[in-house]
Design an enzyme around this catalytic site. Structure first.
Site, PDB file in Angstrom:
ATOM      1  NE  ARG A  55      -3.112  -0.040   3.150  1.00 24.65           N
ATOM      2  CZ  ARG A  55      -2.438   0.178   4.464  1.00 24.65           C
ATOM      3  NH1 ARG A  55      -1.952   1.478   4.702  1.00 24.65           N
ATOM      4  NH2 ARG A  55      -2.481  -0.727   5.282  1.00 24.65           N
ATOM      5  CE1 TYR A 108     -14.684  16.022 -14.936  1.00 24.47           C
ATOM      6  CE2 TYR A 108     -14.404  15.206 -12.678  1.00 24.47           C
ATOM      7  CZ  TYR A 108     -14.659  14.832 -14.064  1.00 24.47           C
ATOM      8  OH  TYR A 108     -14.817  13.651 -14.329  1.00 24.47           O
ATOM      9  CG  ASP A 180      -8.517  19.838 -12.098  1.00 24.84           C
ATOM     10  OD1 ASP A 180      -7.631  19.550 -13.310  1.00 24.84           O
ATOM     11  OD2 ASP A 180      -9.565  19.190 -11.945  1.00 24.84           O
ATOM     12  CE  LYS A 205     -10.581  13.203 -18.022  1.00 25.99           C
ATOM     13  NZ  LYS A 205     -10.953  14.323 -16.975  1.00 25.99           N
TER      14      LYS A 205
HETATM   15  C1  PLP Z   1     -11.476  13.898 -15.794  1.00 25.76           C
HETATM   16  C2  PLP Z   1     -11.336  15.152 -15.030  1.00 25.76           C
HETATM   17  C3  PLP Z   1     -11.352  14.959 -13.725  1.00 25.76           C
HETATM   18  C4  PLP Z   1     -11.450  13.609 -13.047  1.00 25.76           C
HETATM   19  O1  PLP Z   1     -10.761  12.709 -13.314  1.00 25.76           O
HETATM   20  P1  PLP Z   1     -11.177  10.990 -13.131  1.00 25.76           P
HETATM   21  O2  PLP Z   1      -9.917  10.351 -13.344  1.00 25.76           O
HETATM   22  O3  PLP Z   1     -12.049  11.003 -14.541  1.00 25.76           O
HETATM   23  O4  PLP Z   1     -11.871  10.915 -11.818  1.00 25.76           O
HETATM   24  C5  PLP Z   1     -10.879  16.010 -13.032  1.00 25.76           C
HETATM   25  N1  PLP Z   1     -10.556  17.281 -13.369  1.00 25.76           N
HETATM   26  C6  PLP Z   1     -10.600  17.307 -14.818  1.00 25.76           C
HETATM   27  C7  PLP Z   1     -10.300  18.822 -15.167  1.00 25.76           C
HETATM   28  C8  PLP Z   1     -10.914  16.438 -15.535  1.00 25.76           C
HETATM   29  O5  PLP Z   1     -11.103  16.776 -16.842  1.00 25.76           O
END
Ligand code: PLP
Length: 393
Positions: A55, A108, A180, A205
């Site tokens: 972990r 988001y 973010d 992403k």
């Molecule tokens: C997709 C996304 C998230 C969340 O990511 P996940 O891996 O799908 O939980 C957060 N912030 C932004 C800007 C995103 O495009």
């Protein structure tokens, strides 16, 4: 060192690779020790990239953590099973009952849901703010404001935020600046040079880049790393070495992928700009995008994700456009090699601090690595379907 060279070398220290090119997949739950001394050493250093228990990570996660701090800067990187988990855990690591958080109005959607449903439940108050507020954020800071959370560009509507301006004011008031940073993918914007304390990414992403892994990262500066890491441990956060291996493989082509996404997206956006059905292009590299001047000042480039607003259409004609697409598939995520399309007739639905100024539908595109001419043809046919639908009513 230039970014592209970092992309090739990040995390590939020989202590993790032991001579092969890529840090191997090291799968583990139990780690076994042959002596009390060995075990004591591992226990004492368990937070410090020493093999202790699955972990806590193995060499695969240590290499990936190093790769992310090489890319973004900062003192250390905590790993989470999704981008959403990275956002929620980073916030929870620093807030407590009675605190106040400033959240960008264009966040988001799951980030917003978390504030409204989870933070509310534990007595943390959220105030949403205009993404274009800049240094005027000062007027919203209260004595109990702990965290100022940014996302730039904003989800769907793409407003570019004045990160250094907000960070400067935030730090005068002892607030933690979280960003973010998913859109910039650790390449297009340097968070720590612009005053961010914790940079969060949905590595799902562009880092992973192939639409086959869920993964989140939070990179913290020296001041906040210890607390972030400890809370990640307390919350039991861990990630699979197989997923991390894929993410690290994704990083190696991140630079060239982003360049191609950028080139294709600019070509498509420039074509859209010539179409009479299009009202406004919401692409940070276009003057029509709110915050474009800040984008030019702070970013080194763009990627495949942008939006545009139509000057006509309703739900039914938008559906006619969307339903016949050939190369563009409908999907919520982005950052893979493939093109995606989303249509929205109520982009401002969640906003509370600002009013969405457009009535016509918004379309968000993720421009993939296909030939841009094929994508343009696909969109041209889609706009024809929209017009035909409107004419036949
Ligand atoms: C997709 C996304 C998230 C969340 O990511 P996940 O891996 O799908 O939980 C957060 N912030 C932004 C800007 C995103 O495009």
């Amino acid at each position: 060192m230039k970014k592209q060279t970092k992309i090739v070398n990040a995390g590939r220290d020989s202590k993790w690779t032991r001579g092969v090119v890529n840090p191997p997949v090291e799968r583990a739950s139990t780690v076994v020790f042959n002596s009390v001394k060995e075990m004591k050493h591992a226990t004492a250093n368990r937070g410090n990239q020493v093999l202790f228990y699955g972990r806590r990570g193995t060499s695969t996660s240590f290499a990936f953590q190093d790769a992310m701090t090489d890319l973004e800067g900062g003192a250390g990187c905590a790993l989470y099973p999704s981008g959403t988990a990275a956002i929620t855990n980073a916030i929870l690591a620093f807030v407590e009952t009675g605190d106040h958080l400033l959240m960008v109005d264009t966040a988001y959607e799951p980030t917003r849901d978390f504030c409204d449903k989870v933070l509310t439940r534990i007595g943390v108050e959220t105030t949403y703010y205009d993404p274009l507020i800049g240094k005027d954020i000062k007027s919203l800071i209260k004595p109990n404001t702990k965290v100022i959370f940014l996302e730039s560009p904003g989800s769907n509507s793409m407003e570019v935020q004045d990160v250094p301006g907000i960070a400067e004011v935030a730090h005068q008031h002892n607030c933690i600046v979280m960003l973010d940073n998913t859109w910039a993918a650790g390449v297009l914007f340097d968070p720590f040079k612009h005053g961010v304390d914790i940079s969060i990414q949905a590595a799902t992403k562009y880092i992973v880049g192939h639409s086959d892994v869920m993964l989140g990262t939070a990179v913290a500066n020296e001041k906040y790393w210890e607390q972030l890491r400890e809370n990640s441990y307390l919350m039991g956060q861990c990630t699979s070495p197989d997923d991390l291996y894929l993410a690290m493989r994704g990083i190696r082509t991140l630079g060239v992928r982003l360049k191609q996404h950028e080139e294709n997206a600019l070509k498509v956006a420039n074509w859209l700009k010539t179409r009479e059905e299009v009202d406004v292009i919401l692409h940070p590299a276009f003057e029509s995008c709110p915050g474009h001047e800040i984008f030019k000042r702070d970013f080194t480039g763009s990627n495949g994700l942008f939006s545009f607003v139509l000057n006509r259409g309703d739900q039914a004609s938008l559906n006619a456009l969307l339903d016949g697409m050939h190369h563009f598939k409908m999907g919520y995520s982005w950052g893979g090699f493939e093109s995606l399309i989303l249509g929205n007739t109520n982009t401002g639905r969640l906003r509370t601090a600002t009013k969405w100024p457009y009535e016509n539908p918004l379309i968000r595109l993720h421009i993939g690595l296909e030939d841009a001419d094929d994508l343009i043809e696909d969109l041209a046919n889609g706009l024809d379907r929209l017009n035909t639908h409107l004419q036949n009513r």
